[in-house]
Design an enzyme around this catalytic site. Structure first.
Site: not given
Length: 366
Positions: A36, A338, A341
């Site tokens: 991610s 968040d 990340h």
């Protein structure tokens, strides 16, 4: 005369060695593998069933002004690297797999991906976000390669001017076991297997023609608000007094990085023609956590910009992008986006450390 001959021979060897490992002055394509931290939309194209919130605003608000599948408010490290070489942002593989060939590069990274095959975690009753592990991503690359070049000579010439980013990958090999109750002590013996999967991927890519490869280490994940919330301790000694991060978790990721560096050096000896660069993501970011305001992060380093409340603004019942969550007014003032990340600003700082050469060895460009 004998001394002069020895000196000439020495200089010739040094210059020959440097030439063999010299990088191009410009890369014409980038191929990225990872999770991610570098996914530009593959996970979203699979449906993002395990983490659907990345479909929602405020993801992407800062730069793209809409959600793109990136797990941030804007650009990622790979985006900044592409910009630095005048290349377009890498399209996700699943968006171009059936279309015409994209010769400027493709992104194979998938949010939630692991370095080790997903079957290993299934055997441990650990549920992942995705089965698109590093090995699956390598399979995608091999399929795509057929449309990029035909002969070995053509492929060799093309890939000599291409940059391969192998990671960051491996963080989820720790993240998911942690979520299922494993401890740092239990996971430490897994490091050789995780690093081994990364080294195997680098070796495969070199055999496929890759010459210039960047292999990043792990970030100081003991500093993210998801860890600080989920693994909080009443024991003050569990925290680094300089950063407020969880010491045991960061120690594990430092161990991973040291092990990875050692294995990469062995790989350099095995493939002397390849330029294998280690990217120190940990070093590039840990100084931010020590003195965030010095780097312009006035919102702090440990509290998430977007989240559902709590001491670190992370709440697993109300993720960023989900009803009940709130977002800060200025994401550029925060390191953590968040809870899991980083913000575009934090990723930009790490990318500069690679592009400028301070946190990559050997340099991205010689």
């Amino acid at each position: 005369m004998k001394t002069m001959n020895i000196l000439v021979f020495f200089l010739f060897c040094c210059l020959s060695s440097k030439s063999a490992l010299s990088s191009p002055s410009h890369y014409n394509a980038i191929f990225n593998f990872g999770d991610s931290h570098s996914d530009t939309g593959n996970f979203l194209l699979t449906g993002a069933l395990a983490y659907p919130f990345i479909k929602n605003f405020p993801y992407g608000e800062t730069f793209f002004h809409h959600a793109t599948g990136r797990c941030s408010d804007g650009r990622l490290i790979v985006d900044f690297i592409a910009e630095s070489f005048g290349l377009p942002y890498l399209p996700p593989y699943l968006a171009v797999a059936k279309g015409p060939p994209v010769h400027t590069g493709v992104n194979f990274a998938v949010a939630g991906a692991t370095a080790i095959n997903s079957s290993f975690f299934s055997s441990q009753n650990i549920v992942l976000w995705t089965n698109d592990s590093l090995n699956v991503q390598l399979g995608w690359f091999k399929s795509l390669k057929l449309s990029l070049c035909t002969t070995k000579q053509e492929c060799d010439e093309y890939f000599k001017k291409s940059l391969f980013l192998v990671g960051e990958i491996g963080e989820n090999d720790y993240n998911f076991p942690f979520l299922f109750g494993r401890t740092t002590t239990q996971l430490r013996p897994l490091v050789p297997q995780i690093v081994g999967a990364i080294i195997r991927a680098v070796r495969i890519l070199i055999e496929e023609g890759a010459v210039n490869l960047v292999v990043p280490g792990q970030l100081p994940t003991g500093c993210i608000s998801a860890y600080l919330t989920s693994f909080q301790s009443a024991n003050e000694s569990a925290y680094d007094p300089k950063t407020g991060c969880l010491k045991a978790y960061n120690a594990l990721f430092e161990y991973h990085n040291n092990y990875l560096e050692q294995e990469l050096q062995r790989l350099r000896e095995e493939y002397p023609h390849a330029r294998i660069m280690y990217a120190d993501y940990y070093g590039a970011s840990i100084s931010i956590y020590r003195t965030p305001k010095l780097y312009g992060f006035y919102g702090g380093a440990l509290r998430a910009c977007c989240g559902g409340g709590g001491p670190y603004n992370f709440n697993s019942s109300s993720y960023c992008g989900q009803a009940g969550s709130t977002v800060c007014k200025d994401p550029s003032a925060f390191v953590d986006w968040d809870g899991i990340h980083s913000t575009e600003s934090a990723y930009h700082y790490i990318a500069k450390g690679l592009i400028d050469g301070g946190f990559i060895s050997p340099p991205l460009l010689s």
